[in-house]
Design a protein around this motif. Structure first.
Motif, PDB file in Angstrom:
ATOM      1  N   TYR A 193      34.671  55.369  43.423  1.00 57.51           N
ATOM      2  CA  TYR A 193      34.584  54.118  44.183  1.00 57.51           C
ATOM      3  C   TYR A 193      33.859  54.445  45.478  1.00 57.51           C
ATOM      4  CZ  TYR A 193      35.731  49.479  45.687  1.00 57.51           C
ATOM      5  OH  TYR A 193      35.625  48.166  46.067  1.00 57.51           O
ATOM      6  N   PRO A 194      32.899  53.602  45.900  1.00 61.00           N
ATOM      7  CA  PRO A 194      32.138  53.934  47.106  1.00 61.00           C
ATOM      8  C   PRO A 194      33.048  54.139  48.320  1.00 61.00           C
ATOM      9  CG  PRO A 194      31.315  51.915  46.089  1.00 61.00           C
ATOM     10  CD  PRO A 194      32.522  52.327  45.312  1.00 61.00           C
ATOM     11  N   HIS A 195      32.782  55.221  49.087  1.00 61.55           N
ATOM     12  CA  HIS A 195      33.591  55.489  50.279  1.00 61.55           C
ATOM     13  C   HIS A 195      33.229  54.544  51.402  1.00 61.55           C
ATOM     14  CE1 HIS A 195      35.926  59.065  49.370  1.00 61.55           C
ATOM     15  NE2 HIS A 195      34.977  59.314  48.508  1.00 61.55           N
ATOM     16  N   PRO A 239      41.077  53.418  45.971  1.00 56.39           N
ATOM     17  CA  PRO A 239      41.248  53.480  47.424  1.00 56.39           C
ATOM     18  C   PRO A 239      41.966  52.209  47.873  1.00 56.39           C
ATOM     19  CG  PRO A 239      38.922  53.697  46.796  1.00 56.39           C
ATOM     20  CD  PRO A 239      39.669  53.311  45.565  1.00 56.39           C
ATOM     21  N   ASP A 240      42.685  52.282  49.002  1.00 54.87           N
ATOM     22  CA  ASP A 240      43.513  51.119  49.382  1.00 54.87           C
ATOM     23  C   ASP A 240      42.690  49.856  49.635  1.00 54.87           C
ATOM     24  OD1 ASP A 240      42.390  52.053  51.702  1.00 54.87           O
ATOM     25  OD2 ASP A 240      44.288  52.480  52.729  1.00 54.87           O
ATOM     26  N   TYR A 241      41.394  50.012  49.965  1.00 53.34           N
ATOM     27  CA  TYR A 241      40.563  48.841  50.271  1.00 53.34           C
ATOM     28  C   TYR A 241      39.831  48.271  49.050  1.00 53.34           C
ATOM     29  CZ  TYR A 241      37.227  52.694  50.324  1.00 53.34           C
ATOM     30  OH  TYR A 241      36.521  53.806  49.989  1.00 53.34           O
ATOM     31  N   ALA A 242      40.012  48.900  47.880  1.00 50.59           N
ATOM     32  CA  ALA A 242      39.242  48.468  46.702  1.00 50.59           C
ATOM     33  C   ALA A 242      39.869  47.242  46.050  1.00 50.59           C
ATOM     34  CB  ALA A 242      39.199  49.605  45.682  1.00 50.59           C
ATOM     35  N   ASP A 244      40.902  44.929  42.662  1.00 51.91           N
ATOM     36  CA  ASP A 244      41.519  45.318  41.388  1.00 51.91           C
ATOM     37  C   ASP A 244      40.445  45.605  40.338  1.00 51.91           C
ATOM     38  OD1 ASP A 244      43.981  44.858  42.546  1.00 51.91           O
ATOM     39  OD2 ASP A 244      44.079  42.781  41.832  1.00 51.91           O
ATOM     40  N   LEU A 245      40.724  46.580  39.488  1.00 54.28           N
ATOM     41  CA  LEU A 245      39.767  46.905  38.430  1.00 54.28           C
ATOM     42  C   LEU A 245      39.581  45.687  37.522  1.00 54.28           C
ATOM     43  CD1 LEU A 245      38.052  49.336  37.392  1.00 54.28           C
ATOM     44  CD2 LEU A 245      39.921  49.834  35.814  1.00 54.28           C
ATOM     45  N   ASP A 246      38.328  45.341  37.278  1.00 59.45           N
ATOM     46  CA  ASP A 246      37.956  44.195  36.440  1.00 59.45           C
ATOM     47  C   ASP A 246      38.592  42.885  36.929  1.00 59.45           C
ATOM     48  OD1 ASP A 246      36.413  43.185  34.417  1.00 59.45           O
ATOM     49  OD2 ASP A 246      37.919  43.469  32.853  1.00 59.45           O
ATOM     50  N   GLY A 247      39.000  42.874  38.199  1.00 56.86           N
ATOM     51  CA  GLY A 247      39.597  41.655  38.772  1.00 56.86           C
ATOM     52  C   GLY A 247      40.974  41.321  38.204  1.00 56.86           C
ATOM     53  N   VAL A 248      41.609  42.277  37.527  1.00 53.30           N
ATOM     54  CA  VAL A 248      42.905  41.993  36.895  1.00 53.30           C
ATOM     55  C   VAL A 248      44.040  42.509  37.774  1.00 53.30           C
ATOM     56  CG1 VAL A 248      44.345  42.277  34.838  1.00 53.30           C
ATOM     57  CG2 VAL A 248      41.839  42.190  34.610  1.00 53.30           C
ATOM     58  N   LYS A 249      44.980  41.623  38.085  1.00 52.21           N
ATOM     59  CA  LYS A 249      46.098  41.969  38.968  1.00 52.21           C
ATOM     60  C   LYS A 249      47.076  42.888  38.237  1.00 52.21           C
ATOM     61  CE  LYS A 249      49.056  39.344  42.134  1.00 52.21           C
ATOM     62  NZ  LYS A 249      50.224  40.120  41.997  1.00 52.21           N
ATOM     63  N   PRO A 250      47.452  44.009  38.862  1.00 55.80           N
ATOM     64  CA  PRO A 250      48.412  44.907  38.196  1.00 55.80           C
ATOM     65  C   PRO A 250      49.834  44.347  38.196  1.00 55.80           C
ATOM     66  CG  PRO A 250      47.836  45.725  40.370  1.00 55.80           C
ATOM     67  CD  PRO A 250      46.990  44.513  40.154  1.00 55.80           C
ATOM     68  N   SER A 251      50.688  44.914  37.329  1.00 53.53           N
ATOM     69  CA  SER A 251      52.100  44.489  37.294  1.00 53.53           C
ATOM     70  C   SER A 251      52.811  44.978  38.541  1.00 53.53           C
ATOM     71  CB  SER A 251      52.825  45.078  36.087  1.00 53.53           C
ATOM     72  OG  SER A 251      52.002  45.204  34.980  1.00 53.53           O
ATOM     73  N   THR A 252      52.434  46.180  38.987  1.00 55.49           N
ATOM     74  CA  THR A 252      53.062  46.730  40.180  1.00 55.49           C
ATOM     75  C   THR A 252      52.105  47.727  40.852  1.00 55.49           C
ATOM     76  OG1 THR A 252      55.018  47.898  40.975  1.00 55.49           O
ATOM     77  CG2 THR A 252      54.261  48.517  38.843  1.00 55.49           C
ATOM     78  N   VAL A 253      52.322  47.966  42.142  1.00 53.61           N
ATOM     79  CA  VAL A 253      51.423  48.851  42.890  1.00 53.61           C
ATOM     80  C   VAL A 253      52.251  49.912  43.604  1.00 53.61           C
ATOM     81  CG1 VAL A 253      49.745  48.974  44.787  1.00 53.61           C
ATOM     82  CG2 VAL A 253      49.758  46.986  43.274  1.00 53.61           C
ATOM     83  N   LYS A 258      46.108  56.771  51.555  1.00 53.47           N
ATOM     84  CA  LYS A 258      44.762  56.201  51.497  1.00 53.47           C
ATOM     85  C   LYS A 258      44.452  55.530  50.170  1.00 53.47           C
ATOM     86  CE  LYS A 258      42.328  59.064  54.784  1.00 53.47           C
ATOM     87  NZ  LYS A 258      41.586  60.293  54.943  1.00 53.47           N
ATOM     88  N   ASN A 259      45.305  55.778  49.191  1.00 56.53           N
ATOM     89  CA  ASN A 259      45.037  55.246  47.851  1.00 56.53           C
ATOM     90  C   ASN A 259      46.186  54.377  47.401  1.00 56.53           C
ATOM     91  OD1 ASN A 259      42.575  56.743  47.282  1.00 56.53           O
ATOM     92  ND2 ASN A 259      43.886  58.542  47.258  1.00 56.53           N
ATOM     93  N   ARG A 260      46.001  53.811  46.226  1.00 51.77           N
ATOM     94  CA  ARG A 260      47.136  53.130  45.584  1.00 51.77           C
ATOM     95  C   ARG A 260      47.002  53.355  44.084  1.00 51.77           C
ATOM     96  NH1 ARG A 260      43.422  48.439  46.128  1.00 51.77           N
ATOM     97  NH2 ARG A 260      43.339  47.624  44.015  1.00 51.77           N
ATOM     98  N   PHE A 261      48.127  53.307  43.403  1.00 52.63           N
ATOM     99  CA  PHE A 261      48.125  53.383  41.951  1.00 52.63           C
ATOM    100  C   PHE A 261      48.492  51.995  41.437  1.00 52.63           C
ATOM    101  CE2 PHE A 261      49.055  57.717  43.350  1.00 52.63           C
ATOM    102  CZ  PHE A 261      48.110  58.432  42.626  1.00 52.63           C
ATOM    103  N   ASP A 262      47.556  51.349  40.768  1.00 50.68           N
ATOM    104  CA  ASP A 262      47.824  50.041  40.160  1.00 50.68           C
ATOM    105  C   ASP A 262      48.372  50.286  38.755  1.00 50.68           C
ATOM    106  OD1 ASP A 262      46.798  48.916  42.423  1.00 50.68           O
ATOM    107  OD2 ASP A 262      44.871  48.333  41.544  1.00 50.68           O
TER     108      ASP A 262
END
Ligand code: SAM
Length: 271
Positions: A193-195, A239-242, A244-253, A258-262
Motif C-alpha cells: 500500500y503506498p506509504h 496501514p491505518d489510513y488505508a 477497506d480492501l475492495d471497498g468491503v467493510k470487515p466484520s471486525t478490526v 500504525k496498521n490494522r487487521f481487517d
C-alpha cells in the motif's frame, strides 16, 4: 567472497510451480541454477542484482550499493528474535487469524513478501502456505526456507509447517491450497500500500523492496478468491489510513500502532 552476479532484466512470470526443498537438496545452489529456475536473465542496464554469498541469496539495488542486501533469514534475522522474545499468541496478528489455546489454523498467506508474517504464524504453530507472485521475491523466500529447513533448531517444524507456492493469489489461490492437500481455515493478505510518509522516512530496505515489486494496484482482486477459499476467515493487514480492501467493510478490526487487521469472518474458529 561474491560468487557471481545475476543482473535482472525483464521479468516474465512463468506458470505456477510448487516449490519444495527438493531442488536444493541435490546440490549447493548456484546463481545459474537460481536464474534458470526463476526465469531471470542478465541485462547490463538492470536496476537490481542478485548475489549469492556466504550461502545466502540477497538482492541489491544497483544505484544504492551501500545498502545492505535484502535476504530472507528465518534462522537468525529479526523474525527469529521476534519468535523468541515477541508476544506469542498475544500478538495482534495471532488474534486476527483466530489463534488461541487449542486452535492453530491452517493459513494461506496470499501475499507472502519476505515471509515475516507467515513465519510469526508458523512459529506459533500454524501450518502456513505462502503464495508469492514475484519471481525474485519467491527466489529469496525459497533460499530462506532452504536454510531454515536445514537448521538444527527450527528445521523440523519449519519442514512440517511452512511451504511456498509461486503464482498469483488472484487466480491460483485454490491451486496452492490443493497442492497443500488440506482445508484452509484462514487466508491472510498484506498487499503493498503506498506509504503516506515522505519517502525518506520509509525504511530504506522497504523502499528497495517496493521499487522491485511495485504498488500491487490489483490488490482489490484478492478479496473475492480469498473469501471463496477460506473456510473460517480472511484477514487483511492495512496501514491505518488505508481504505477497506475492495471497498468491503470487515466484520471486525484489530488496530495496532500504525496498521490494522481487517477480519472478514465466515465461520467461528472451533478447537
Ligand atoms: C507488503 S508485501 C508482504 C509482506 C509480508 N506480509 C511480510 O511479512 O513479509 C506484499 C507482497 O505480496 C506480493 N503480492 C501482491 N499481490 C500478489 C498476488 N496477487 N499474488 C501473490 N503475491 C502477491 C507482492 O509481490 C509482495 O511481495
Amino acid at each position: 567472497m561474491v560468487m557471481g552476479v545475476i543482473i535482472i532484466g525483464s521479468i516474465f512470470i512463468k506458470q505456477s510451480l510448487i516449490v519444495t526443498s527438493i531442488f536444493f537438496n541435490q546440490q549447493y545452489p548456484t546463481l545459474e541454477s537460481v536464474a534458470e529456475r526463476w526465469g531471470l536473465t542478465y541485462s547490463k542496464d538492470a536496476e537490481f542484482e542478485l548475489v549469492f554469498e556466504n550461502n545466502i541469496l540477497s538482492l541489491i539495488k544497483r544505484d544504492e550499493p551501500k545498502l545492505k542486501g535484502i535476504s530472507v533469514d528465518f534462522v537468525s534475522g529479526a523474525v527469529a528474535h521476534r519468535r523468541k522474545f515477541g508476544g506469542g499468541r498475544g500478538q495482534s496478528i495471532a488474534k486476527a487469524v483466530g489463534l488461541k489455546q487449542g486452535v492453530t489454523p491452517t493459513v494461506v498467506d496470499g501475499t507472502a513478501g519476505l515471509g515475516r508474517d507467515a513465519f510469526v504464524l508458523a512459529s506459533l504453530g500454524c501450518k502456513v502456505i505462502m503464495v508469492e507472485r514475484h519471481p525474485v521475491v519467491a527466489a529469496l523466500l525459497e533460499d530462506g526456507l532452504r536454510r531454515a529447513y536445514e537448521d538444527s533448531e527450527i528445521g523440523e517444524w519449519m519442514n512440517a509447517r511452512m511451504s511456498l507456492f509461486h503464482g498469483s493469489s488472484i487466480d491460483t489461490l485454490a491451486d496452492a491450497a490443493n497442492a497443500a492437500g488440506t482445508e484452509i481455515d484462514v487466508v491472510y493478505l498484506d498487499p503493498m500500500y503506498p506509504h503516506r510518509e515522505k519517502s525518506a522516512l520509509v525504511k530504506k530496505e522497504m523502499r528497495v523492496f517496493q521499487s522491485l515489486v511495485g504498488a500491487d494496484l490489483d490488490a482489490d482482486g484478492l478479496l473475492k478468491p480469498a473469501m471463496e477459499l477460506a473456510s473460517k476467515r480472511v484477514v487483511v493487514k492495512r496501514p491505518d489510513y488505508a481504505e477497506d480492501l475492495d471497498g468491503v467493510k470487515p466484520s471486525t478490526v484489530i488496530a495496532t500502532k500504525k496498521n490494522r487487521f481487517d477480519v472478514y469472518v465466515k465461520a467461528a474458529m472451533i478447537s
